[in-house]
Motif scaffolding. Structure first.
Motif, PDB file in Angstrom:
ATOM      1  N   ALA A   1     -19.345  -3.319  -2.414  1.00  0.00           N
ATOM      2  CA  ALA A   1     -19.834  -2.717  -1.359  1.00  0.00           C
ATOM      3  C   ALA A   1     -19.101  -1.621  -1.022  1.00  0.00           C
ATOM      4  N   ALA A   2     -19.637  -0.299  -1.302  1.00  0.00           N
ATOM      5  CA  ALA A   2     -18.661   0.847  -0.998  1.00  0.00           C
ATOM      6  C   ALA A   2     -19.059   1.710   0.347  1.00  0.00           C
ATOM      7  N   PHE A   3     -17.964   1.998   0.888  1.00  0.00           N
ATOM      8  CA  PHE A   3     -18.079   2.495   2.296  1.00  0.00           C
ATOM      9  C   PHE A   3     -17.407   3.841   2.387  1.00  0.00           C
ATOM     10  N   THR A   4     -17.619   4.526   3.577  1.00  0.00           N
ATOM     11  CA  THR A   4     -16.730   5.698   3.485  1.00  0.00           C
ATOM     12  C   THR A   4     -15.396   5.245   3.832  1.00  0.00           C
ATOM     13  N   LEU A   5     -14.563   6.408   3.421  1.00  0.00           N
ATOM     14  CA  LEU A   5     -13.169   5.939   3.578  1.00  0.00           C
ATOM     15  C   LEU A   5     -12.558   5.345   4.835  1.00  0.00           C
ATOM     16  N   PRO A   6     -12.998   6.087   6.102  1.00  0.00           N
ATOM     17  CA  PRO A   6     -12.500   5.345   7.504  1.00  0.00           C
ATOM     18  C   PRO A   6     -13.029   3.970   7.734  1.00  0.00           C
ATOM     19  N   THR A   7     -14.274   3.792   7.347  1.00  0.00           N
ATOM     20  CA  THR A   7     -14.824   2.368   7.381  1.00  0.00           C
ATOM     21  C   THR A   7     -14.113   1.329   6.719  1.00  0.00           C
ATOM     22  N   ALA A   8     -13.823   1.793   5.383  1.00  0.00           N
ATOM     23  CA  ALA A   8     -13.085   0.864   4.279  1.00  0.00           C
ATOM     24  C   ALA A   8     -11.677   0.476   4.916  1.00  0.00           C
ATOM     25  N   GLN A   9     -11.076   1.635   5.236  1.00  0.00           N
ATOM     26  CA  GLN A   9      -9.722   1.391   5.934  1.00  0.00           C
ATOM     27  C   GLN A   9      -9.506   0.427   7.241  1.00  0.00           C
ATOM     28  N   LEU A  10     -10.632   0.835   7.996  1.00  0.00           N
ATOM     29  CA  LEU A  10     -10.378   0.044   9.045  1.00  0.00           C
ATOM     30  C   LEU A  10     -10.948  -1.602   8.716  1.00  0.00           C
ATOM     31  N   ALA A  11     -11.900  -1.768   8.149  1.00  0.00           N
ATOM     32  CA  ALA A  11     -12.599  -2.943   7.466  1.00  0.00           C
ATOM     33  C   ALA A  11     -11.378  -3.769   6.943  1.00  0.00           C
TER      34      ALA A  11
ATOM     35  N   THR B   1      -5.545   1.078   7.692  1.00  0.00           N
ATOM     36  CA  THR B   1      -5.530   2.557   8.251  1.00  0.00           C
ATOM     37  C   THR B   1      -4.480   3.074   8.038  1.00  0.00           C
ATOM     38  N   GLY B   2      -4.719   4.476   7.376  1.00  0.00           N
ATOM     39  CA  GLY B   2      -3.635   5.343   7.180  1.00  0.00           C
ATOM     40  C   GLY B   2      -3.011   4.950   5.620  1.00  0.00           C
ATOM     41  N   GLU B   3      -3.621   4.270   5.069  1.00  0.00           N
ATOM     42  CA  GLU B   3      -2.883   3.613   3.786  1.00  0.00           C
ATOM     43  C   GLU B   3      -3.891   3.452   2.594  1.00  0.00           C
ATOM     44  N   PHE B   4      -3.417   3.666   1.224  1.00  0.00           N
ATOM     45  CA  PHE B   4      -4.334   3.235   0.138  1.00  0.00           C
ATOM     46  C   PHE B   4      -3.679   2.493  -0.670  1.00  0.00           C
TER      47      PHE B   4
ATOM     48  N   PRO C   1       0.838  -1.230   0.048  1.00  0.00           N
ATOM     49  CA  PRO C   1       0.117  -0.100   0.154  1.00  0.00           C
ATOM     50  C   PRO C   1       0.955   1.407   0.037  1.00  0.00           C
ATOM     51  N   VAL C   2       0.212   2.376  -0.367  1.00  0.00           N
ATOM     52  CA  VAL C   2       0.979   3.662  -0.444  1.00  0.00           C
ATOM     53  C   VAL C   2       0.412   4.489   0.944  1.00  0.00           C
ATOM     54  N   PRO C   3       1.473   5.329   1.409  1.00  0.00           N
ATOM     55  CA  PRO C   3       0.819   6.185   2.694  1.00  0.00           C
ATOM     56  C   PRO C   3      -0.481   7.362   2.243  1.00  0.00           C
ATOM     57  N   GLU C   4      -1.120   7.255   2.984  1.00  0.00           N
ATOM     58  CA  GLU C   4      -2.265   8.318   3.017  1.00  0.00           C
ATOM     59  C   GLU C   4      -2.044   9.709   2.589  1.00  0.00           C
TER      60      GLU C   4
ATOM     61  N   VAL D   1      -2.079  18.921 -11.663  1.00  0.00           N
ATOM     62  CA  VAL D   1      -3.022  17.882 -11.226  1.00  0.00           C
ATOM     63  C   VAL D   1      -4.446  18.511 -10.731  1.00  0.00           C
ATOM     64  N   GLU D   2      -5.450  18.199 -11.241  1.00  0.00           N
ATOM     65  CA  GLU D   2      -6.625  18.636 -11.229  1.00  0.00           C
ATOM     66  C   GLU D   2      -7.129  18.047  -9.773  1.00  0.00           C
ATOM     67  N   ALA D   3      -7.315  16.758  -9.758  1.00  0.00           N
ATOM     68  CA  ALA D   3      -7.875  16.077  -8.352  1.00  0.00           C
ATOM     69  C   ALA D   3      -7.126  14.959  -8.276  1.00  0.00           C
ATOM     70  N   ALA D   4      -7.069  14.489  -6.897  1.00  0.00           N
ATOM     71  CA  ALA D   4      -6.664  12.983  -6.671  1.00  0.00           C
ATOM     72  C   ALA D   4      -7.263  12.312  -5.428  1.00  0.00           C
ATOM     73  N   GLU D   5      -7.484  11.085  -5.445  1.00  0.00           N
ATOM     74  CA  GLU D   5      -8.039  10.573  -4.158  1.00  0.00           C
ATOM     75  C   GLU D   5      -7.728   9.043  -4.313  1.00  0.00           C
ATOM     76  N   GLY D   6      -7.408   8.673  -3.077  1.00  0.00           N
ATOM     77  CA  GLY D   6      -7.077   7.643  -2.936  1.00  0.00           C
ATOM     78  C   GLY D   6      -8.158   6.138  -2.707  1.00  0.00           C
ATOM     79  N   SER D   7      -7.864   5.129  -2.856  1.00  0.00           N
ATOM     80  CA  SER D   7      -8.911   4.044  -2.559  1.00  0.00           C
ATOM     81  C   SER D   7      -8.327   2.831  -2.128  1.00  0.00           C
ATOM     82  N   VAL D   8      -9.116   2.167  -1.134  1.00  0.00           N
ATOM     83  CA  VAL D   8      -8.722   0.827  -0.472  1.00  0.00           C
ATOM     84  C   VAL D   8      -9.797   0.054  -1.034  1.00  0.00           C
ATOM     85  N   ASN D   9      -9.473  -1.317  -1.114  1.00  0.00           N
ATOM     86  CA  ASN D   9     -10.265  -2.318  -1.444  1.00  0.00           C
ATOM     87  C   ASN D   9      -9.969  -3.622  -0.744  1.00  0.00           C
ATOM     88  N   GLY D  10     -10.819  -4.511  -0.822  1.00  0.00           N
ATOM     89  CA  GLY D  10     -10.520  -6.010   0.168  1.00  0.00           C
ATOM     90  C   GLY D  10     -11.959  -6.557  -0.045  1.00  0.00           C
TER      91      GLY D  10
END
Ligand SMILES: Nc1ncnc2c1ncn2[C@@H]1O[C@H](COP(=O)(O)OP(=O)(O)O)[C@@H](O)[C@H]1O
Ligand SMILES: [Mg+2]
Lengths: 258, 843
Positions: free
Chosen positions: B198-208, B212-215, B77-80, B92-101
């Motif tokens: 299933a798509a969650f909020t970022l904190p929920t996804a990172q926790l699940a 946490t703290g990574e993308f 993973p890469v740091p948040e 750069v116009e926009a950038a957003e990180g994602s986690v999946n599992g």
């Protein structure tokens, strides 16, 4: 033919003929193209008699034979074998009638190529799931001089031998009637004479009934009676024929037609 | 001369149709395969395009194992914090990180939502709609910790609505309840080829997902009008080591490549069967043309007598073949569209979920189908055409004799040569891993074999026909005689069936040997009564706490936790297992052949004997390895154990395993109840109660485990049988064809038989006997050859057991006879309907 047959057929005086046709008609095709092969033939073939059928080519000889032997169905009229009206029979009954009551000798292609002479002779009995009377088989085969070629295939036999095997097949069954359609048509004169001798003897010694279609006045002279056909009708008859008498009648018929 | 060919074909429409059928089916298979794979390719391509079109760049960890395919590579993973760094890069116009599992919805009935074998994905909902590949069709994005957005397909199938609560299962067996705030589509499609998400909020996804703290990756959009290459270079400069930036197009290409590879394998497999079908079809065509040339000898002789040259006769026969092939190929190509639907149906019946899309018909499909169809037909007709050339003009006048002589001498050299060539090609193909070469070799071998068949046709048909003749009386006897009268024809007809049955038998031997080898290895290697493993649709592992909980259950007399993970060994990515260095005796018998289990404690690598053999490794060799956590290194081989279905090919001690993986997780837990059926059953109940909260984990007895191990082998076998069935059907068409032609040829004979008293039923029985003898002849030879081929295959794969499935082979034999009966139905009916007078009236 010196040996006695092991068993002669019932000698009772039977009045009913072996086969009989009444007003037999047969047409082929429809509409304009209709051909009347038989136009009302009434004829009967006597029991224990050797009858020859003669007539010009296309006169309906084969058609008559086919209709009377249960190979084909007449358009109208009645046809009896041993007193049974064969027009009323369905395919299976007709097949069984041919198998058990009728014998055939054709001009050619009489034998099944994959079967030996012996197997060809017993074919109708085998098809019926019936045992052949061994003694009778031996007697017939002996009379026809086939003992030495019983294991041969048709391809290993001469034309005369093939026709004799066909005769044996017809005789072994002791049918009501044997139909022979130009049985000597493909044979040389020696083989022809041999075959006609066999047919004659089986009538005289065994009381077999035979109907034979032929072109040859000499062959017809072996019969007890000759029936003449022309244009699908019986036009003449001759009892106790000689070759010369038959030839005369044939000439007379030819003259009438032209 | 062309006119003669066409007139002849018109006069024999039936023969034409029957010959064509074999080609039609084979070509339909080819065209169907192309249509299906093209369609799948297009559908996937469109889908991937629609997803990655939106983003300009993706920032992600460098692939851990370069040998791995880019699309599924293991990446750190890469740091948040990297997101804000990237946002500051000019352009750069926009950038957003994602986690999946792993996240699996649990339906209202309490069962996990499964969609075939597709993954169930969880991710964070991207707040920037310009970057998100999800499109909300109803409701709103998640805002609170217990909000979730559900894919439209799942919502539709399982009747979920906005505002309802749904339970979601995460890796390791954690289950949590969420409120559905929105329903979304993936791009424009309800589902991504059966994947649920299933798509969650970022904190929920990172926790699940334990990140946490990574993308997993950061998606980036460039400013409109910016030079993308410049922007990419600028981003790259801002990145720490071990992190890369690639274009959206690169990601899309990686995905497409991996899908193309999978589809390529799939289409190769199908094409192999299509060619088998055509190969069998070639025998049928060869046979038909041989028979008809034989039957037309008189006609050909007449043509020669009136002045046709040899070349013209040759062209006339080949011309007929070419026209037949062209017509059949056209029909077959069209039928391929239907076949594509059929294949799709077959796949989904076997549990593969495929995306749907409009059928794609490429020009290549038509060209290949036509070329192959015409080619096969013309090549098959070559030898009969050559024979036609040698018909002498005199035969037109003389009486035809049935030729039944077999020319052993001339063929012998050729057949031996072709079989030797065949075997050589097979061996070469296996060595260089070329399916085409193996196929060519097998084909050459079969052709060589088919050439010697005529010399054994007569005695073998005689032997097979004997019981039939004695059971059926005269009709059976005549059928037997007919099957023996033309050994060449019998052999040629049976050859096609031989090929089909041989392949089926070889597969049966292969399947039975794989099964019995696996069973034997499980029986001998596993002593524990129960095995707890992750279900195949799940993630493949579960939490350590569950393992501990299970091994502490009452009634457990011994337990073993087997860790599982991936590592790279000698440049290829492999599964590695880890077990404690001692105390596994009551649950597993490692069956170490060389070295000792002391190697486990010493941090050495143990491998199974088939890997040792295939990779030429021995005790004491060292191999290059690489772990995601610790990087590259060397390991000494400290032990070689017998093949083990549970452990697999590579094994280390638990201590080594735990220190070399980021997140070491058990792949299996073995539990022993100390024997006694009642004790085992009680323990299994107890385990199952614990597992109600872990829908992805299952408990099996040893025999249940064996069965599940074998089920994939059996499924594969079923698929192969289904595909080979087509070859058998084509072979049967060949039988029908031969019978019809023979019946036609024997019109007079059948008429004679009918005249002297053969009933219609007896005629049918005669034809059926011949057909059954023909089929059984092909089956017997096929079974013998196939079994030998199967044994050779199994021996070359050095499986531990070689098993010949006797019962299956008996079934194949009986089935061939039954199919022979079926094939005879129509020819028998034709024969029985023949006019009695045909015998006497011809000529
Ligand atoms: N199957 C048939 N179809 C049409 N006409 C036929 C058929 N069989 C025979 N014929 C016609 O019936 C007539 C009698 O034929 P046939 O009995 O064979 O004569 P023969 O045996 O006396 O030479 C002939 O005109 C022949 O053309
Ligand atoms: Mg006639």
């Amino acid at each position: 033919m010196t040996t006695r047959p092991p068993e002669t057929p019932a000698g009772e005086a039977e009045v009913r003929p072996a086969a009989q046709a009444i007003e037999l008609k047969k047409t082929y095709g429809t509409g304009q193209a209709v051909v009347e092969a038989l136009s009302g033939v009434s004829v009967s073939f006597g029991r224990g008699a050797f009858t020859a059928v003669m007539g010009p080519s296309g006169s309906g000889k084969s058609t008559l034979m086919h209709c009377m032997a249960g190979l084909d169905r007449p358009t109208s009229g009645k046809s009896y074998i041993g007193g049974r009206d064969i027009a009323a029979l369905d395919d299976t009954a007709l097949t069984e009638l041919r198998r058990d009551q009728v014998g055939f000798v054709f001009q050619s292609f009489n034998l099944v190529p994959t079967l030996s002479a012996a197997e060809n002779i017993t074919l109708p009995a085998d098809l019926a799931g019936r045992k052949v009377d061994k003694e009778w088989f031996g007697y017939t085969v002996g009379q026809l001089g086939l003992a030495s070629i019983l294991s041969h295939r048709p391809s290993e036999m001469s034309g005369g031998q093939q026709q004799r095997v066909a005769c044996a097949r017809a005789l072994v069954n002791r049918p009501q009637l044997i139909f022979a359609d130009e049985p000597t048509g493909n044979l040389d004169s020696v083989a022809s004479a041999e075959l006609l001798g066999i047919l004659r003897a089986s009538v005289d010694e065994l009381g077999q009934s035979i109907v034979m279609v032929t072109h040859d006045p000499g062959a017809a002279a072996h019969a007890d009676r000759v029936v003449f056909l022309a244009d699908g009708k019986v036009v003449d008859e001759l009892e106790g024929p000689t070759a010369a008498a038959v030839l005369d009648r044939v000439r007379a018929l030819g003259a009438k037609r032209s | 001369m062309g006119k003669v060919t066409l007139r002849g074909m018109a006069a024999h429409k039936l023969r034409l149709a029957l010959t064509s059928l074999a080609i039609v089916l084979g070509v339909a298979f080819i065209s169907g395969t192309f249509v299906l794979t093209d369609t799948l390719h297009n559908t996937f391509y469109a889908l991937i395009g629609s997803i990655y079109d939106k983003i300009d760049f993706q920032v992600r960890g460098v692939a851990q194992f370069p040998s791995q395919q880019a699309a599924g590579a293991v990446r750190n993973p890469v740091p948040e914090s990297l997101v804000s760094t990237i946002k500051r890069v000019p352009g750069v116009e926009a950038a957003e990180g994602s986690v999946n599992g792993y996240a699996q919805f649990i339906s209202k009935t309490g069962k996990p939502v499964v969609t075939g074998s597709e993954p169930t994905i969880g991710e964070n909902f991207l707040t920037d709609p310009r970057l998100s590949d999800l499109r909300i069709v109803q409701g709103a994005p998640p805002t609170a910790a217990h909000d979730v957005v559900m894919d439209a397909e799942t919502a539709k199938k399982y009747h979920f609505h906005i505002g309802q609560s749904v339970r979601v299962l995460f890796m390791g067996g954690n289950v949590a309840s969420f409120t559905i705030t929105g329903i979304a589509q993936y791009g424009s499609s309800d589902t991504l080829a059966g994947v649920t998400f299933a798509a969650f909020t970022l904190p929920t996804a990172q926790l699940a997902f334990g990140k946490t703290g990574e993308f997993d990756h950061i998606d980036v959009l460039a400013k409109p009008g910016a030079d993308k290459q410049v922007v990419q270079a600028a981003i790259a400069r801002a990145l720490p080591p071990g992190v890369e930036v690639v274009t959206g197009q690169t990601v899309a290409n990686e995905q497409t490549t991996s899908i193309n590879q999978a589809l390529g394998f799939f289409s190769t497999a199908l094409l192999v069967f299509a060619f088998i079908a055509l190969f069998v079809g070639a025998f049928t065509i060869f046979n038909t043309f041989s028979i008809t040339v034989g039957q037309r000898t008189r006609e050909l002789g007449l043509l020669r007598a009136v002045g046709a040259s040899r070349r013209q006769v040759f062209r006339s026969v080949l011309g007929e073949a070419a026209i037949t092939g062209a017509l059949a190929s056209l029909v077959g190509t069209a039928l391929g569209l239907l076949a594509a639907l059929g294949l799709e149906g077959l796949m989904s019946a076997l549990g593969f979920t495929l995306p749907s899309g409009p059928l794609v018909f490429e020009a290549r499909t038509l060209i290949v189908s036509l070329a192959v169809g015409i080619g096969v037909t013309v090549v098959s007709a070559m030898a009969p055409a050559r024979r036609a050339v040698h018909v002498a003009p005199v035969v037109a006048i003389s009486d035809r004799q049935e030729a039944t002589t077999v020319r052993h001498a001339r063929w012998l050299g050729l057949t031996v040569a072709s079989r030797v060539l065949g075997i050589a090609l097979i061996v070469l193909g296996l060595v260089v891993h070329q399916v085409a070469l193996v196929g060519l070799g097998v084909a050459a071998f079969f052709v060589g074999l088919a050439m010697v068949l005529p010399s054994i046709a007569r005695p073998l048909s005689a032997a097979i026909g004997r019981p039939i003749a004695s059971a059926l009386g005269t009709p059976g006897k005549l059928g037997r005689a007919n099957s023996m009268r033309n050994p060449t024809r019998t052999a040629q007809t049976a050859s096609a069936l031989m090929v089909g049955v041989a392949l089926v038998s070889a597969m049966a031997v292969f399947g039975a040997s794989v099964s019995s080898s696996a069973t034997a290895s499980i029986d001998q290697a596993i002593r524990a009564d129960l095995l707890v493993t992750a279900k195949s649709s799940g993630s493949g592992s579960f939490s350590r706490s569950l393992a501990t909980q299970l091994s502490r259950l009452r009634g457990v007399t011994a337990s073993l936790v087997v860790y599982g993970g991936q590592f790279q060994v000698r440049q290829s990515l492999e599964h590695l297992k880890g077990v404690p260095s001692q105390g596994f005796g009551p649950t597993v018998d490692l069956r170490v052949k060389e070295g000792s289990t002391a190697a486990l404690a010493a941090g050495e690598l143990l491998i199974d004997s088939s890997t040792a053999k295939s990779d030429h490794l021995s005790l004491g060799s060292t191999v290059r390895v690489k772990f995601a956590k610790t990087g590259p290194g060397m390991m000494r081989i400290g032990g070689i154990y017998k093949d083990n279905a549970l452990i697999g090919s590579y094994l280390v001690g638990e201590g080594f395993f735990v220190s070399h993986f980021h997140n070491p997780q058990p792949g299996a837990v073995l539990l022993d109840a100390g024997g006694g059926a009642a004790g085992v059953a009680r323990l299994q109940d107890a385990v199952e109660r614990v597992l109600t909260n872990y829908p992805t984990v299952q408990v099996q007895t040893r025999s249940q485990f064996e069965k599940s191990q074998l089920s994939s082998v059996n499924q594969l076998l079923t698929l192969v049988y289904a595909l080979l069935a087509l070859a058998v059907v084509i072979a049967l068409i060949g039988v029908v064809n031969t019978l019809v032609l023979s019946v036609f040829e024997r019109t007079r004979e059948i008429g004679l038989l009918r005249a002297v008293g053969m009933r219609r039923a007896q005629v049918r029985s005669m034809v059926r006997s011949e057909s059954v003898i023909l089929s059984l002849f092909g089956a017997v030879v096929g079974i013998v050859i196939g079994t030998l081929m199967g044994v050779a295959l199994v021996a070359s794969l050095s499986l531990s057991n070689i098993t010949v499935p006797g019962a299956d082979i008996v079934v194949f034999f009986v089935l061939s006879g039954v199919l022979g009966l079926v094939a005879a139905t129509w020819p028998a009916r034709r024969a029985a309907k023949l006019d009695v007078l045909a015998a006497i009236a011809t000529e």
